[in-house]
Design an enzyme around this catalytic site. Structure first.
Site, short mmCIF file in Angstrom:
data_model
loop_
_atom_site.label_atom_id
_atom_site.label_comp_id
_atom_site.label_asym_id
_atom_site.label_seq_id
_atom_site.Cartn_x
_atom_site.Cartn_y
_atom_site.Cartn_z
CG ASP A 36 8.63 8.55 0.79
OD1 ASP A 36 8.72 9.55 1.60
OD2 ASP A 36 9.40 8.33 -0.03
CD GLU A 41 -8.24 -8.21 1.66
OE1 GLU A 41 -7.13 -8.79 2.42
OE2 GLU A 41 -8.11 -7.78 0.51
#
Ligand code: GLC
Length: 597
Positions: A232, A301
């Site tokens: 956002d 990751e």
């Protein structure tokens, strides 16, 4: 040059190649992503507000439509001052929407159906009910608790003038002063910055604790198994040094109005591309990119292809492309496409520019026509004379010239079918697959959007596009929930748009979307190519492109367009006269067809 040998007398050719196809790779590069606005999608518990179990119960609808992923607008703990974009706890589900277990069920059941889930992250500001802000209110000026937000002393001897002249995007000043307290220094109570509502204080992204906290929030949801995040106000987190005054104006639904005289940007842009001042000192500062580089690493990751999607209202498009460089986010909403008028040459220009810009950084282009912040495209496109349309993408007021509903839906279907035929990733806002228009006549007393109240109604706000979805024509509240309650009123016309009136009904908007997604998948249009069909290149009425072996043609003119003899129409947004032995199908105005020759 690609030749499309339709008929020996009039072959089509497509020699202006804008974009090359690629092997299907990471899922988000060609995905169709469906935006769920949880408050308004489906209500399982009957309180009139949609919830997570409601979404789970409607997964069959979404699976039948054939979308690849859902983006869920915020469902976190929140006082709901901005419909959930004011987050009080980033790791909790608001009881309005259910529980964390409900989220796990939704995620699991969506994944079982092959539907991925993107959640919304709101990092520019928290709710004023967040523990951090509450702690800041109890702490003195200069304390570590205040340093997580943008607290400043006011100007003038008693500090009674706001630190700068910025205006809130929802109207009124962007600064609010705290009440007086005995801890105040000579400058009196401090002010805090809120680019949006007073209940949405901006965080200070130069603060290491803020950075660490959001990386942890990302991990919280990644550990749960989400496939990505929509970020956002991705262009807003870093503000220009010294918070300089600015004479431009930005508003949520009407866009940025540049200052009369361009302010010279104090810091030269990183790559010397474009002066950043066009977006104002609160937006699109180079420092935001460091945040996304760090987040890119966090996502990397995890296994699978997780993605970050930028909500960044920045111009020009070169600036937007910087958010999706190889080591930053993965996608950015293409608002330039959303705001383009119903005009063939403008559409062609924006499509080409979008593809060229995203190709320059190796990212997929996205396409979007509607979302929870703008008037639905079925309403925006309902003006014969586009100049009659209220400014920008703003909500339409009951007192404005009104769109023609039939024209709007016809063009909306044509626009959607054009969008779904383009290479890249497409966003579908809940209800557009039903052809929903806005509810324009919501009475003032039922309105909820803070931008309506903060501008004293000058901006009508975004409620019109957030009205609860009609599922069943004959049920109370059109089947939104078991009690018939709806947090915003639905217009009577929504009965005719209800999902149960459209499923398996030939020619319905739902069936058009479903068929388009089917063909898009089979023909691999999302990872496809784009070349302009030469015959229509200069046309002021027609957009015609070749994507792999499918021609996507939109007729925006008043005269019907005749397709080549033998063209096989795969999907159409409206009626088209059937081909005969010596004449191809005829495509009337405001209609899109996909065909093979
Ligand atoms: C984004 C959201 C909008 C919200 C604003 C403040 O633009 O899409 O709905 O009001 O941010 O969080």
């Amino acid at each position: 040059m690609t030749r499309i040998d339709s008929s020996p007398t009039k072959p089509l050719s497509a020699s202006t190649v804008v974009h090359a196809s690629h092997e299907p790779s990471e899922w988000w590069r060609d995905a169709v992503i469906y935006q769920v606005y949880p408050r308004s999608f489906a209500d399982a518990d009957g309180d009139g507000i949609g919830d997570l179990p409601g979404i789970t119960s409607r997964l069959p609808h979404l699976a039948a439509l054939g979308i690849d992923a859902l983006w869920l607008s915020p469902f976190y703990r929140s006082p709901q001052k901005d419909a959930g974009y004011d987050v009080a706890d980033y790791r909790a589900v608001d009881p309005l929407f259910g529980t964390l277990e409900d989220f796990d069920v939704l995620l699991e059941q969506a994944h079982e159906r092959g539907i991925r889930i993107i959640v919304d992250l709101v990092p520019n500001h928290t709710s004023d009910q967040h523990v951090w802000f509450q702690e800041a209110l109890r702490s003195p000026a200069g304390s570590p608790a205040r340093a997580r937000y943008m607290f400043r002393d006011g100007k003038g001897a008693d500090g009674s003038t706001p630190p700068n002249n910025w205006q809130s995007i929802f109207g009124g000043p962007a600064w609010t002063r705290l009440p007086a307290s005995e801890d105040d220094g000579p400058a009196g109570p401090q002010w805090y910055l809120h680019l949006f509502d007073t209940s949405q204080p901006d965080l200070d992204w130069s603060n290491d604790e803020v950075k660490a906290e959001f990386e942890d929030v990302l991990r919280f949801w990644l550990d749960k198994g989400v496939d990505g995040f929509r970020i956002d106000v991705a262009h807003g987190m870093v503000k220009a040094d010294g918070l300089p005054d600015w004479s431009g104006k930005t508003s949520m639904v009407e866009g940025t109005e540049k200052p009369a005289e361009q302010v010279v940007d104090p810091g030269a842009p990183e790559d010397g591309l474009v002066d950043t001042s066009v977006n104002g000192p609160m937006f699109d500062q180079d420092g935001v990119h460091d945040i996304y580089r760090a987040w890119h690493q966090v996502l990397a990751e995890y296994d699978g292809d997780r993605c970050l999607v930028a909500e960044a209202w920045v111009e020009p498009m070169e600036r937007l492309a910087r958010y999706v460089r190889a080591d930053e986010m993965h996608q950015a909403f293409n608002f330039a496409f959303l705001t383009t008028e119903w005009d063939a040459s403008r559409l062609r220009d924006i499509v080409a520019e979008s593809l060229e810009m995203s190709d320059s950084v190796g990212a997929p282009t996205t396409w979007v026509l509607s979302n929870h912040d703008v008037s639905r495209h079925a309403s925006r496109l309902g003006y014969e004379d586009a100049s009659q349309r209220p400014a920008g993408t703003a909500g339409i007021k009951p007192t404005d010239p009104q769109p023609d509903e039939a024209l709007g839906i016809k063009r909306a279907r044509a626009a959607s079918l054009l969008m779904l035929g383009l290479p890249g990733s497409a966003y579908v806002y809940q209800g557009e697959e039903l052809g929903l228009p806005d509810h324009i006549m919501i009475p003032d007393e039922a309105r909820q959007d803070p931008s309506f109240f903060r501008t004293n109604g000058e901006e009508i706000g975004r409620d019109g596009c957030r009205v609860p979805i009609p599922w069943e024509a004959a049920a109370p509240g059109y089947g939104f929930g078991p009690t018939g309650k709806t947090w915003l009123p639905q217009p009577p016309s929504y009965g005719t748009y209800a999902a149960d009136q459209q499923r398996d009904v030939e020619g319905s908007t739902f069936e058009m979307y479903r068929r388009a997604l089917e063909v898009r998948g089979e023909a691999e249009l999302g990872s496809g190519s784009l070349a302009w069909v030469d015959e229509y290149q200069g046309s002021s009425d027609v957009v015609a492109l070749l994507n792999r072996d499918v021609v996507v043609l939109t007729n925006l003119g008043t005269e019907a367009v005749t397709l080549p003899v033998g063209a096989e129409v795969l999907v159409a947004s409206g009626d088209h006269a059937t081909a005969t032995e010596d004449s191809g199908a005829r495509v009337p105005r405001d209609t899109t067809v996909w065909f093979r020759v």
